[in-house]
Design a protein around this motif. Structure first.
Motif, PDB file in Angstrom:
ATOM      1  N   TYR A  70       0.766  -1.079   0.055  1.00 56.14           N
ATOM      2  CA  TYR A  70       0.058  -0.052  -0.140  1.00 56.14           C
ATOM      3  C   TYR A  70       0.943   1.297   0.133  1.00 56.14           C
ATOM      4  O   TYR A  70       0.297   2.312  -0.166  1.00 56.14           O
ATOM      5  CB  TYR A  70      -1.033   0.032   1.068  1.00 56.14           C
ATOM      6  CG  TYR A  70      -1.727  -0.864   1.073  1.00 56.14           C
ATOM      7  CD1 TYR A  70      -2.897  -1.375   0.280  1.00 56.14           C
ATOM      8  CD2 TYR A  70      -1.651  -2.225   1.970  1.00 56.14           C
ATOM      9  CE1 TYR A  70      -3.606  -2.704   0.082  1.00 56.14           C
ATOM     10  CE2 TYR A  70      -2.503  -3.383   1.919  1.00 56.14           C
ATOM     11  CZ  TYR A  70      -3.242  -3.621   1.003  1.00 56.14           C
ATOM     12  OH  TYR A  70      -4.220  -4.421   1.153  1.00 56.14           O
ATOM     13  N   ARG A  71       2.268   1.041   0.239  1.00 56.06           N
ATOM     14  CA  ARG A  71       2.783   2.431   0.061  1.00 56.06           C
ATOM     15  C   ARG A  71       4.131   2.029  -0.432  1.00 56.06           C
ATOM     16  O   ARG A  71       5.369   2.349   0.075  1.00 56.06           O
ATOM     17  CB  ARG A  71       3.150   3.052   1.593  1.00 56.06           C
ATOM     18  CG  ARG A  71       1.914   3.534   2.247  1.00 56.06           C
ATOM     19  CD  ARG A  71       1.774   4.263   3.545  1.00 56.06           C
ATOM     20  NE  ARG A  71       0.634   4.831   4.157  1.00 56.06           N
ATOM     21  CZ  ARG A  71      -0.048   3.938   4.623  1.00 56.06           C
ATOM     22  NH1 ARG A  71       0.095   2.908   5.397  1.00 56.06           N
ATOM     23  NH2 ARG A  71      -1.366   4.538   5.156  1.00 56.06           N
ATOM     24  N   ALA A  72       4.404   1.650  -1.427  1.00 55.86           N
ATOM     25  CA  ALA A  72       5.350   1.000  -2.239  1.00 55.86           C
ATOM     26  C   ALA A  72       6.407   1.974  -3.062  1.00 55.86           C
ATOM     27  O   ALA A  72       7.325   1.657  -3.621  1.00 55.86           O
ATOM     28  CB  ALA A  72       5.211  -0.179  -3.026  1.00 55.86           C
ATOM     29  N   GLU A  73       5.816   3.266  -3.007  1.00 53.00           N
ATOM     30  CA  GLU A  73       6.571   4.104  -3.836  1.00 53.00           C
ATOM     31  C   GLU A  73       8.012   4.279  -3.872  1.00 53.00           C
ATOM     32  O   GLU A  73       8.656   4.631  -4.980  1.00 53.00           O
ATOM     33  CB  GLU A  73       5.833   5.613  -3.890  1.00 53.00           C
ATOM     34  CG  GLU A  73       4.340   5.605  -4.196  1.00 53.00           C
ATOM     35  CD  GLU A  73       3.484   5.149  -3.106  1.00 53.00           C
ATOM     36  OE1 GLU A  73       3.838   4.861  -2.058  1.00 53.00           O
ATOM     37  OE2 GLU A  73       2.197   5.094  -3.435  1.00 53.00           O
ATOM     38  N   ARG A  74       8.462   4.201  -2.625  1.00 53.01           N
ATOM     39  CA  ARG A  74      10.085   4.462  -2.550  1.00 53.01           C
ATOM     40  C   ARG A  74      10.750   3.232  -1.909  1.00 53.01           C
ATOM     41  O   ARG A  74      11.596   3.274  -1.649  1.00 53.01           O
ATOM     42  CB  ARG A  74      10.158   5.527  -1.437  1.00 53.01           C
ATOM     43  CG  ARG A  74       9.526   6.742  -1.889  1.00 53.01           C
ATOM     44  CD  ARG A  74      10.107   8.023  -1.216  1.00 53.01           C
ATOM     45  NE  ARG A  74      11.281   8.216  -1.488  1.00 53.01           N
ATOM     46  CZ  ARG A  74      11.850   9.540  -1.119  1.00 53.01           C
ATOM     47  NH1 ARG A  74      11.061  10.295  -0.286  1.00 53.01           N
ATOM     48  NH2 ARG A  74      13.124   9.907  -1.250  1.00 53.01           N
TER      49      ARG A  74
END
Length: 328
Positions: A142-146
């Protein structure tokens, strides 16, 4: 997570000097300089520790509530910049107003997001152990951008009755294997006390009590492993949200769509999150990798440190996208 972030950096006099000259030349106030760092997230202190040099690997410890330092991995620090998180609610990181409740995967993930952004590098790898693997999986979903990759170490795709039954079966196997050993009764008593934990003291007692079962063969190597058992520290975390609802996990459907490169590492003799679960994670996650440490339990980075470090190092180096991902 839109919250104010106020840095408050510290240095540690006994931190080893990194082999990377660029890291050594950083200002002590830089987010990735060697030592202890902390900053404020919405009025709550987030503390972390930096060791080593190379591509960046953020480490989230287990429990929930076990202090970070059992996860020190000196061999990996020779190849990677290891950023060890003190999860909120533990150590010198802050407590939630709802403490000991409210420490859900989503909340841990939100604090991870702020920390990773605070480091100021394009991408990192995230390594989570035990409960930290559940947090890392959630973050990768759910928060894989970085994230350049995720290591799920001693994890599982589910909690609840199914997971509990499997752990119970594995504990019975451990008991049968060590029947007659004078230390077995204390280990089983600690497992029996697990459901009654209600404060920091009882949490530490249980964590230390069950620890022999977390190794492939603790009692044949007690001189080596006893110091780890004696120094385990923990905070009582209830595992429930502020409204006292349990933070249960079932990631099976979601993991089929995970796009972040993933490595599963598990000990063959792990009684808590055994090979069954890492195999299932491997089958669920597209193009994932699986390493089973044949002579380890739940603490393979301690029992087989060279094999563990080789697996994680190779995965990180092979999935680091470009030199810009590791630029300071």
């Amino acid at each position: 997570m839109s919250v104010p972030v106020k840095p408050s950096h510290h240095t540690e006099s006994n931190v080893s000097t990194p082999s990377n000259p660029a890291a050594a030349s950083q200002s002590p106030d830089a987010p990735l300089s060697p030592g202890i760092h902390s900053f404020e997230v919405g009025g709550i202190t987030q503390r972390y520790h930096v060791y080593g040099s190379g591509p960046f690997c953020v480490v989230h410890s287990g429990g929930p509530g076990i202090f970070w330092d059992y996860m020190r991995m000196p061999l990996l620090e020779q190849h990677l910049t290891m950023v060890y998180v003190e999860p909120i609610g533990t150590g010198d990181s802050g407590r939630l107003p709802s403490h000991p409740h409210g420490y859900t995967r989503d909340r841990y993930s939100r604090f991870l997001e702020v920390l990773i952004n605070h480091l100021g590098v394009p991408k990192v790898h995230l390594l989570g152990h035990s409960h930290g693997a559940f947090v890392a999986a959630y973050h990768a979903l759910y928060r894989a951008e970085r994230l350049a990759g995720v290591v799920l170490y001693g994890g599982a795709p589910v909690t609840g009755p199914e997971h509990g039954e499997e752990a119970g079966r594995r504990v019975q196997e451990f008991a049968a294997k060590h029947a007659g050993h004078p230390g077995l009764a204390d280990v089983l008593a600690a497992f029996g006390a697990m459901s009654g934990m209600s404060d920091d003291e009882s949490t530490v007692a249980v964590a230390r009590g069950v620890l022999p079962s977390y190794f492939a063969n603790y009692w044949d190597n007690e001189e080596r492993f006893a110091p780890i058992r004696d120094t385990i520290r923990a905070t009582y975390i209830s595992g429930m949200d502020e409204d006292l609802s349990p933070d249960l996990v079932d990631d099976r459907a979601a993991l089929k769509g995970l796009e972040v490169p993933a490595l599963m590492v598990v000990g063959r003799h792990d009684v808590i999150c055994g090979p069954r679960w890492s195999q299932e994670l491997h089958e669920l996650i597209p193009d994932s990798r699986l390493v089973i440490l044949e002579n380890s339990g739940h603490l393979g980075h301690v029992e087989e440190p060279a094999l563990f470090s080789d697996a994680v190092r190779d995965f990180v180096l092979q999935t680091t996208g470009s030199e810009s991902d590791t630029a300071r």
